[in-house]
Scaffold this active site. Structure first.
Site, PDB file in Angstrom:
ATOM      1  N   SER A 124       0.832  -1.199   0.000  1.00  0.00           N
ATOM      2  CA  SER A 124       0.000   0.000   0.000  1.00  0.00           C
ATOM      3  C   SER A 124       0.866   1.248   0.000  1.00  0.00           C
ATOM      4  CB  SER A 124      -0.844  -0.031   1.278  1.00  0.00           C
ATOM      5  OG  SER A 124      -1.419   1.225   1.515  1.00  0.00           O
ATOM      6  N   TYR A 148      -1.541  -0.665  11.125  1.00  0.00           N
ATOM      7  CA  TYR A 148      -1.826  -1.279   9.811  1.00  0.00           C
ATOM      8  C   TYR A 148      -0.650  -1.024   8.858  1.00  0.00           C
ATOM      9  CZ  TYR A 148      -3.550  -1.638   5.025  1.00  0.00           C
ATOM     10  OH  TYR A 148      -3.663  -1.945   3.689  1.00  0.00           O
ATOM     11  N   LYS A 152       2.196  -3.636   6.751  1.00  0.00           N
ATOM     12  CA  LYS A 152       2.555  -3.669   5.326  1.00  0.00           C
ATOM     13  C   LYS A 152       4.067  -3.500   5.155  1.00  0.00           C
ATOM     14  CE  LYS A 152      -1.318  -4.597   3.713  1.00  0.00           C
ATOM     15  NZ  LYS A 152      -1.565  -5.853   3.018  1.00  0.00           N
TER      16      LYS A 152
END
Ligand code: NAD
Ligand code: UDP
Length: 360
Positions: A124, A148, A152
């Site tokens: 992302s 989050y 990643k």
């Protein structure tokens, strides 16, 4: 190729399955169901015109995964399986570390055990944190601003370390900007649980009357109209990029990291007005305080994806809004609604896939 699609019942994974099938690949889905509906299977089968295998499996379940690898002899894995809500990740960081990082480690172990050495990973633009420069290139600095984002970033690093340790392992690391829209058929799309965190699904819910107005987070950014600017990308373009990335990884026999965006920044209000034009619905909004942690302006430099994969986003913001609205209008409650009859879906049958899968 025979491809294991982890998280393939979710928003982006389901669109990738349609594209892969249309190119003659054979997909098998492993999805825990933590953020997907079993109803997606029927819709997918209707779109690809052939049976699709969906296994309710958590990628952390090594035994179940070993059974899948033993049954199917995969050529590659696409890894979409993750939890993705930034706010929830701040409240429950351990759940995110366990599912997203633990899940990635377990998946890599299962692949290694089965001798499968090709991975396409869903990363992302969040790994760039608050970028100091736009457009953002792949060599920009990396930073996690929330749990989050950290999952990643760590997953990217784990995969990179594995590639270093095993010179036969190939990974395509795809950094998505802001995926929006839906398959033009209206059969599959984004179906958030509860209050949407992201802008486009929020606008869609206002448009169908589920929410009375949009709150625009910040009207005083140094941008074209004071609202935040992002790089929205149609999910069908993203799906195409996955197939292109996989095919390039195999033919060039190399791994890589690329941004997947259009290269064009769109403000919140520009998106609202484009949606109003595409849907004919009015989207009432109110400008409120900035959302903590938001950047003013983030958009991609997508040149590397074009150079390596020959990929470029084809859909513009009007098409993104049109298809998002079509999906929402046909499925006001997402997969919980029976398909609305009024708007008959345009089903595009990929002929190559039908032939290949029917004979498989
Ligand atoms: P999604 O929640 O719709 O899809 C993820 C799928 O993975 C769901 O079907 C869920 O049930 C499944 N899943 C989650 N954990 C699992 C596990 N441990 N084992 C098996 N299945 C599991 O999300 P999405 O929007 O389709 O995103 C797909 C991927 O792309 C995610 O990795 C996400 O972090 C990444 N991504 C998404 C966005 C976005 O805005 N949608 C942006 C950048 C990156
Ligand atoms: N946004 C907003 N209202 C919402 C959701 C988002 O104004 O209800 C804004 C947000 O501040 C950002 C843009 O829309 O400028 C995109 O937000 P989203 O959460 O979709 O993506 P991200 O910020 O993670 O790139």
């Amino acid at each position: 190729m025979r491809i294991l699609v982890c998280g393939g019942a979710g928003y982006i994974g389901s669109h990738a399955c349609v594209t892969l099938c249309s190119r003659g690949h054979h997909v098998v889905i492993a999805d825990s169901g933590v953020n997907s509906s079993p109803r997606v299977l029927q819709r997918l089968q209707r779109l690809v015109g052939a049976p699709v295998s969906l296994h309710r499996v958590d990628i952390r379940d090594r035994r179940a995964m070993a059974a899948l690898f033993a049954t199917y002899h995969f050529d590659a894995v696409l890894h979409f399986a993750a939890l993705k809500a930034v706010g929830e990740s701040c409240r429950k960081p351990l759940d995110y570390f366990d599912n997203n990082i633990g899940g990635t480690i377990a998946l890599l172990q299962s692949m290694q055990e089965a001798g499968v050495r090709r991975l396409v990973f869903s990363s992302s633009a969040t790994v760039y944190g608050d970028p100091s420069q736009v457009p953002v290139r792949e060599d920009a600095g990396l930073q996690a601003l929330n749990p989050y984002g950290r999952t990643k970033l760590v997953a990217e690093q784990l995969i990179e370390d594995l590639c270093r340790a095993d010179d036969r392992f190939r990974a395509a690391n795809l950094r998505y900007f802001n995926p929006v829209g839906a398959h033009p058929s209206g059969l599959i799309g984004e179906d958030p649980c509860g209050e949407p965190n992201n802008l486009m699904p929020y606008i869609c819910q206002v448009a169908v009357g589920q929410r009375d107005h949009l709150r625009v987070f910040g009207g005083d950014y140094p941008t074209v109209d004071g609202t935040g600017v992002r790089d929205y990308i149609h999910v069908v373009d993203l799906a195409q990029a996955h197939a292109d990335a996989l095919e390039y990884m195999v033919s060039a026999d190399r791994g890589f990291t690329v941004n997947l965006g259009t290269g064009r920044g769109i403000s919140v209000l520009e998106l609202v007005h484009a949606f109003e034009r595409a849907s004919g619905q009015r989207i009432p909004y109110e400008i409120v305080e900035r959302r903590p942690g938001d950047s003013a302006e983030v958009f991609a430099d997508p040149a590397l994806a074009q150079q390596l994969l020959g990929w470029r986003a084809q859909y513009d913001v009007d098409a993104m809004c049109r298809d998002a609205w079509h999906w929402q209008a046909m499925n006001p409650q997402g997969y919980r609604s029976p398909l609305r009859r009024a708007a008959a879906p345009r089903v595009e049958r990929p002929r190559r896939a039908v032939a290949r899968l029917a004979g498989a």
